[in-house]
Design an enzyme around this catalytic site. Structure first.
Site, PDB file in Angstrom:
ATOM      1  N   ASN A  76      -3.119  -1.780 -70.739  1.00  0.00           N
ATOM      2  CA  ASN A  76      -2.505  -2.287 -71.986  1.00  0.00           C
ATOM      3  C   ASN A  76      -3.160  -3.502 -72.622  1.00  0.00           C
ATOM      4  O   ASN A  76      -2.579  -4.138 -73.483  1.00  0.00           O
ATOM      5  CB  ASN A  76      -1.004  -2.601 -71.763  1.00  0.00           C
ATOM      6  CG  ASN A  76      -0.225  -1.372 -71.340  1.00  0.00           C
ATOM      7  OD1 ASN A  76      -0.783  -0.284 -71.268  1.00  0.00           O
ATOM      8  ND2 ASN A  76       1.044  -1.533 -71.064  1.00  0.00           N
ATOM      9  N   TYR A  91      -4.284  -6.445 -71.073  1.00  0.00           N
ATOM     10  CA  TYR A  91      -4.158  -7.745 -70.422  1.00  0.00           C
ATOM     11  C   TYR A  91      -5.407  -8.046 -69.569  1.00  0.00           C
ATOM     12  O   TYR A  91      -6.361  -7.285 -69.610  1.00  0.00           O
ATOM     13  CB  TYR A  91      -2.841  -7.800 -69.628  1.00  0.00           C
ATOM     14  CG  TYR A  91      -1.658  -7.674 -70.577  1.00  0.00           C
ATOM     15  CD1 TYR A  91      -1.300  -8.729 -71.407  1.00  0.00           C
ATOM     16  CD2 TYR A  91      -0.966  -6.474 -70.719  1.00  0.00           C
ATOM     17  CE1 TYR A  91      -0.258  -8.605 -72.321  1.00  0.00           C
ATOM     18  CE2 TYR A  91       0.071  -6.339 -71.637  1.00  0.00           C
ATOM     19  CZ  TYR A  91       0.420  -7.405 -72.433  1.00  0.00           C
ATOM     20  OH  TYR A  91       1.432  -7.279 -73.355  1.00  0.00           O
ATOM     21  N   ARG A 118      -1.964  -0.027 -62.391  1.00  0.00           N
ATOM     22  CA  ARG A 118      -1.700   0.674 -63.655  1.00  0.00           C
ATOM     23  C   ARG A 118      -2.893   0.506 -64.587  1.00  0.00           C
ATOM     24  O   ARG A 118      -3.433  -0.595 -64.720  1.00  0.00           O
ATOM     25  CB  ARG A 118      -0.447   0.089 -64.310  1.00  0.00           C
ATOM     26  CG  ARG A 118       0.054   0.922 -65.473  1.00  0.00           C
ATOM     27  CD  ARG A 118       1.410   0.442 -65.956  1.00  0.00           C
ATOM     28  NE  ARG A 118       2.210   1.576 -66.371  1.00  0.00           N
ATOM     29  CZ  ARG A 118       2.891   1.643 -67.523  1.00  0.00           C
ATOM     30  NH1 ARG A 118       2.895   0.630 -68.367  1.00  0.00           N
ATOM     31  NH2 ARG A 118       3.580   2.715 -67.837  1.00  0.00           N
ATOM     32  N   GLY A 170       9.845   5.128 -69.741  1.00  0.00           N
ATOM     33  CA  GLY A 170      10.096   3.824 -70.342  1.00  0.00           C
ATOM     34  C   GLY A 170      11.258   3.880 -71.311  1.00  0.00           C
ATOM     35  O   GLY A 170      12.413   3.640 -70.948  1.00  0.00           O
ATOM     36  N   HIS A 200      -1.158  -4.951 -62.795  1.00  0.00           N
ATOM     37  CA  HIS A 200      -1.164  -4.531 -64.203  1.00  0.00           C
ATOM     38  C   HIS A 200      -2.616  -4.543 -64.694  1.00  0.00           C
ATOM     39  O   HIS A 200      -3.154  -5.576 -65.074  1.00  0.00           O
ATOM     40  CB  HIS A 200      -0.302  -5.478 -65.030  1.00  0.00           C
ATOM     41  CG  HIS A 200       0.050  -4.953 -66.394  1.00  0.00           C
ATOM     42  ND1 HIS A 200      -0.588  -3.877 -66.970  1.00  0.00           N
ATOM     43  CD2 HIS A 200       0.980  -5.358 -67.286  1.00  0.00           C
ATOM     44  CE1 HIS A 200      -0.052  -3.648 -68.167  1.00  0.00           C
ATOM     45  NE2 HIS A 200       0.897  -4.528 -68.379  1.00  0.00           N
TER      46      HIS A 200
HETATM   47  C1  LIG Z   1      10.166  -3.091 -74.289  1.00  0.00           C
HETATM   48  C2  LIG Z   1       8.935  -2.614 -73.573  1.00  0.00           C
HETATM   49  C3  LIG Z   1       8.269  -3.478 -72.711  1.00  0.00           C
HETATM   50  C4  LIG Z   1       7.137  -3.052 -72.007  1.00  0.00           C
HETATM   51  N1  LIG Z   1       6.557  -3.893 -71.089  1.00  0.00           N
HETATM   52  C5  LIG Z   1       5.586  -3.424 -70.264  1.00  0.00           C
HETATM   53  C6  LIG Z   1       5.134  -4.185 -69.141  1.00  0.00           C
HETATM   54  O1  LIG Z   1       5.628  -5.288 -68.844  1.00  0.00           O
HETATM   55  N2  LIG Z   1       4.159  -3.653 -68.364  1.00  0.00           N
HETATM   56  C7  LIG Z   1       3.596  -2.430 -68.641  1.00  0.00           C
HETATM   57  O2  LIG Z   1       2.703  -1.990 -67.916  1.00  0.00           O
HETATM   58  N3  LIG Z   1       4.021  -1.674 -69.684  1.00  0.00           N
HETATM   59  C8  LIG Z   1       5.013  -2.132 -70.473  1.00  0.00           C
HETATM   60  N4  LIG Z   1       5.518  -1.329 -71.473  1.00  0.00           N
HETATM   61  C9  LIG Z   1       4.988   0.034 -71.645  1.00  0.00           C
HETATM   62  C10 LIG Z   1       5.883   1.051 -70.918  1.00  0.00           C
HETATM   63  O3  LIG Z   1       5.862   0.856 -69.514  1.00  0.00           O
HETATM   64  C11 LIG Z   1       5.415   2.497 -71.206  1.00  0.00           C
HETATM   65  O4  LIG Z   1       4.079   2.608 -70.813  1.00  0.00           O
HETATM   66  C12 LIG Z   1       5.554   2.872 -72.682  1.00  0.00           C
HETATM   67  O5  LIG Z   1       6.851   2.552 -73.175  1.00  0.00           O
HETATM   68  C13 LIG Z   1       5.323   4.383 -72.867  1.00  0.00           C
HETATM   69  O6  LIG Z   1       6.200   5.128 -72.049  1.00  0.00           O
HETATM   70  P1  LIG Z   1       7.521   5.876 -72.655  1.00  0.00           P
HETATM   71  O7  LIG Z   1       7.018   6.892 -73.632  1.00  0.00           O
HETATM   72  O8  LIG Z   1       8.203   6.467 -71.472  1.00  0.00           O
HETATM   73  O9  LIG Z   1       8.335   4.802 -73.327  1.00  0.00           O
HETATM   74  C14 LIG Z   1       6.628  -1.745 -72.212  1.00  0.00           C
HETATM   75  C15 LIG Z   1       7.297  -0.894 -73.111  1.00  0.00           C
HETATM   76  C16 LIG Z   1       8.435  -1.302 -73.772  1.00  0.00           C
HETATM   77  C17 LIG Z   1       9.149  -0.337 -74.681  1.00  0.00           C
END
Ligand SMILES: Cc1cc2nc3c(=O)[nH]c(=O)nc-3n(C[C@H](O)[C@H](O)[C@H](O)COP(=O)(O)O)c2cc1C
Length: 375
Positions: free
Chosen positions: A183, A185, A233, A328, A180
């Site tokens: 985002n 981290y 990522r 997601g 990871h």
């Molecule tokens: C509830 C939730 C938890 C998430 N947790 C993570 C995570 O643990 N690791 C990560 O890289 N992104 C995390 N994300 C980001 C998603 O992987 C994704 O990048 C984001 O939702 C945008 O994609 P989408 O438009 O398909 O939802 C999270 C998103 C949501 C909605």
């Protein structure tokens, strides 16, 4: 149903992994493990449902890598004890039985830790208090504390944690790991100019700021050999700063991508935290960030951000911007998204209420019952 199948339904390969289609479940934190980070039966059902729904690749939620400073949230799963490993092995068996590849996302929260079973203080590249506030959906409230700046021993320990976690992941039956680096981290804190104010080999120009990410990838690669899938990522935006963009634009992107390919990454996964791919993708010079990643590295690239828009998803693949799409929110609302796409069935729109008041599996289950969505 259309005669011509959607391009996301065509098969693909990531290294040695054969994928039946180009649809992956994006990593999503669900804060539903036990207090000591052990994955549960409920989580097994959650992940297996995506595999049964036709996703060819399931990437897990961010999973912590050591008993020091990596954990980000209470009830986040870990991969640091024999108990964690055994529980993940059970889940991996169920996901594989349903036909999907399974990749564990390895996460060190750094300054953005808002719940750690093992200690209270936080660490980061520099003692910079994070922007924004802790996230209630993952159990946090109020401002972040100022982290302690990591010394070389802290950095070495963090890298060792990623490697040990990857070793456990392979033993547990995962097909790969995803570092990871997105985002906001720890790995992204090193990449980011305003959170990394170091003047050693990890700070300064972007070629130095990417060093931790590259060291983690190459250390895992060295330990696990050439065949294990080791993705990473990345994102420009952060959970606590959606609008951040790499200051050097495509030049920074090229430096970062080349360093990670050189380190031995199997794939690059470009996320769009808080924004859709369309908003974050186009770099100066006109190339998309995912297209540039493909061109620079020749590795498989996963695009993310709003790919539940199936028209956009088709364009991203057909115009050569990415090889695989990570879904997601669309997957939360439609765990059988690939099957629906193949059969021309309507998709259920994502409803943020399913993650309220926290993003737990039990809240999502209650939401489903209350809305009588049976997906
Ligand atoms: C509830 C939730 C938890 C998430 N947790 C993570 C995570 O643990 N690791 C990560 O890289 N992104 C995390 N994300 C980001 C998603 O992987 C994704 O990048 C984001 O939702 C945008 O994609 P989408 O438009 O398909 O939802 C999270 C998103 C949501 C909605």
């Amino acid at each position: 149903m259309n005669d011509v199948p959607h391009p996301a339904l065509r098969p693909e390969r990531i290294g040695d992994l054969s994928l039946a289609n180009r649809l992956a479940v994006s990593p999503m934190t669900r804060v539903s493990a036990t207090a000591d980070g052990t994955p549960t039966d409920e989580m097994a059902g959650y992940y297996a449902e995506y595999a049964r729904g036709g996703f060819s690749l399931v990437v897990t939620e961010g999973t912590y890598t050591d008993t020091w400073h990596s954990q980000g949230y209470a009830n986040q799963p870990g991969i640091v004890t024999d108990g964690h490993e055994a529980a993940w092995r059970e889940i991996a068996g169920q996901v594989h039985a349903a036909g999907a590849a399974f990749v564990l996302q390895l996460m060190h929260a750094g300054a953005l830790s808002q719940g750690n079973h093992y200690r209270d203080d936080t660490v980061a590249p520099s003692a910079v208090r994070p922007r924004g506030e802790k996230m209630p959906e993952y159990g946090g409230h109020g401002p972040w504390p100022t982290p302690r700046a990591m010394d070389q021993d802290d950095i070495d320990r963090a890298v060792r944690g990623f490697v040990a976690a990857a070793v456990r992941a392979r033993r547990a039956g995962f097909d790969g790991v995803e570092v990871h680096g997105a985002n906001g981290y720890l790995v992204d804190q090193f990449l980011t100019d305003y959170t990394n104010r170091r003047d050693d080999r990890y700070g300064g120009p972007v070629a130095h700021r990417v060093r931790l990410a590259a060291e983690i990838v190459s250390a895992i690669r060295a330990e696990l050999g050439p065949d294990f899938c080791v993705g990473i990522r990345l994102s420009q935006g952060k959970v606590n700063d959606f609008t951040h963009r790499w200051a050097g634009g495509s030049r920074d992107a090229e430096t970062i991508f080349a360093a990670l390919a050189e380190a031995g990454a199997s794939y690059l996964h470009i996320a769009s935290e808080g924004r859709d791919w369309v908003e974050t993708a186009t770099l100066d010079g006109g190339m998309t960030i995912t297209g540039l990643a493909r061109k620079v590295t020749r590795l498989p690239v996963l695009a993310n951000g709003g790919m539940h828009d199936t028209t956009r998803a088709a364009t991203v693949l057909e115009d050569g911007h990415a090889d695989v799409l990570a879904v997601g929110r669309g997957a939360l609302a439609n765990p059988d998204f690939p099957r629906r796409l193949a059969q021309g069935l309507p998709m259920t729109p994502f409803d943020h209420q399913m993650l309220q008041p926290m993003a737990t599996l039990s809240n999502a289950r209650q939401w489903r019952q209350s809305t009588r969505v049976t997906a």
